[in-house]
Design a protein around this motif. Structure first.
Motif, PDB file in Angstrom:
ATOM      1  N   PHE A   1      28.043  31.698  25.247  1.00 43.44           N
ATOM      2  CA  PHE A   1      27.502  32.855  24.529  1.00 43.44           C
ATOM      3  C   PHE A   1      26.985  33.913  25.494  1.00 43.44           C
ATOM      4  CE2 PHE A   1      26.382  30.887  20.124  1.00 43.44           C
ATOM      5  CZ  PHE A   1      27.733  30.680  19.897  1.00 43.44           C
ATOM      6  N   CYS A   2      26.508  33.502  26.665  1.00 46.20           N
ATOM      7  CA  CYS A   2      26.016  34.472  27.652  1.00 46.20           C
ATOM      8  C   CYS A   2      27.111  35.414  28.123  1.00 46.20           C
ATOM      9  CB  CYS A   2      25.430  33.746  28.864  1.00 46.20           C
ATOM     10  SG  CYS A   2      23.835  32.984  28.593  1.00 46.20           S
TER      11      CYS A   2
ATOM     12  N   THR B   1      24.988  42.208  22.090  1.00 45.97           N
ATOM     13  CA  THR B   1      25.488  41.583  20.871  1.00 45.97           C
ATOM     14  C   THR B   1      24.590  40.399  20.504  1.00 45.97           C
ATOM     15  OG1 THR B   1      26.974  40.116  22.097  1.00 45.97           O
ATOM     16  CG2 THR B   1      27.873  42.234  21.400  1.00 45.97           C
ATOM     17  N   LEU B   2      24.708  39.966  19.267  1.00 44.71           N
ATOM     18  CA  LEU B   2      23.883  38.854  18.789  1.00 44.71           C
ATOM     19  C   LEU B   2      24.186  37.564  19.549  1.00 44.71           C
ATOM     20  CD1 LEU B   2      21.833  37.721  16.768  1.00 44.71           C
ATOM     21  CD2 LEU B   2      23.758  37.275  15.235  1.00 44.71           C
ATOM     22  N   LEU B   3      25.468  37.273  19.792  1.00 45.75           N
ATOM     23  CA  LEU B   3      25.818  36.044  20.497  1.00 45.75           C
ATOM     24  C   LEU B   3      25.307  36.066  21.939  1.00 45.75           C
ATOM     25  CD1 LEU B   3      29.411  35.335  19.174  1.00 45.75           C
ATOM     26  CD2 LEU B   3      27.270  34.221  18.536  1.00 45.75           C
ATOM     27  N   TRP B   4      25.347  37.239  22.579  1.00 47.28           N
ATOM     28  CA  TRP B   4      24.797  37.361  23.932  1.00 47.28           C
ATOM     29  C   TRP B   4      23.309  37.057  23.925  1.00 47.28           C
ATOM     30  CZ3 TRP B   4      21.002  40.756  25.618  1.00 47.28           C
ATOM     31  CH2 TRP B   4      20.779  40.776  26.990  1.00 47.28           C
ATOM     32  N   ALA B   5      22.581  37.617  22.961  1.00 47.01           N
ATOM     33  CA  ALA B   5      21.140  37.384  22.880  1.00 47.01           C
ATOM     34  C   ALA B   5      20.834  35.914  22.627  1.00 47.01           C
ATOM     35  CB  ALA B   5      20.528  38.258  21.782  1.00 47.01           C
ATOM     36  N   ILE B   6      21.594  35.281  21.753  1.00 50.78           N
ATOM     37  CA  ILE B   6      21.406  33.843  21.494  1.00 50.78           C
ATOM     38  C   ILE B   6      21.646  33.051  22.773  1.00 50.78           C
ATOM     39  CG2 ILE B   6      22.360  31.849  20.283  1.00 50.78           C
ATOM     40  CD1 ILE B   6      22.851  33.733  17.890  1.00 50.78           C
TER      41      ILE B   6
ATOM     42  N   SER C   1      26.808  42.430  26.556  1.00 49.64           N
ATOM     43  CA  SER C   1      25.357  42.519  26.375  1.00 49.64           C
ATOM     44  C   SER C   1      25.024  43.393  25.179  1.00 49.64           C
ATOM     45  CB  SER C   1      24.690  43.066  27.632  1.00 49.64           C
ATOM     46  OG  SER C   1      25.095  44.385  27.861  1.00 49.64           O
TER      47      SER C   1
ATOM     48  N   TYR D   1      18.725  34.206  25.686  1.00 54.22           N
ATOM     49  CA  TYR D   1      17.380  33.735  25.340  1.00 54.22           C
ATOM     50  C   TYR D   1      17.375  32.228  25.061  1.00 54.22           C
ATOM     51  CZ  TYR D   1      16.132  38.629  25.159  1.00 54.22           C
ATOM     52  OH  TYR D   1      15.909  39.930  25.490  1.00 54.22           O
TER      53      TYR D   1
END
Length: 88
Positions: A17-18, A24-29, A22, A32
């Motif tokens: 997901f990383c 996007t919701l999947l990036w943030a999930i 940057s 973080y």
């Protein structure tokens, strides 16, 4: 037993997901999730290698949080991260 498999799954899913763009919701999930997951492991007193988990947090911050890393940015780096996610 379920929690052990859940930990394995998160250890594979969060780095993938990383690599999404940057913002996007999947990036943030992914970002973080990696940071909180490894800080949680550092906070528990169960004899795990806290240095490795702290290194994972620092690497996540410098590799994904401050830089727009995505599949289209560098295909060799993406292939390396995917390989490290699934390699034994």
């Amino acid at each position: 037993r379920f929690l052990a498999w859940q930990g394995v799954g998160l250890e594979i899913i969060f780095p993938i997901f990383c690599m999404f763009p940057s913002g996007t919701l999947l990036w943030a999930i992914g970002v973080y999730g990696m940071i909180l997951y490894h800080l949680f492991i550092c906070a528990t007193d169960n004899g795990l290698l806290w240095q490795w988990n702290l290194k994972s947090v620092v690497n996540t911050v410098f590799m994904f949080f401050f830089k727009d890393f995505s599949f289209r940015a560098d295909p060799y780096q993406a292939a390396f991260v995917i390989l490290m996610c699934v390699a034994p």
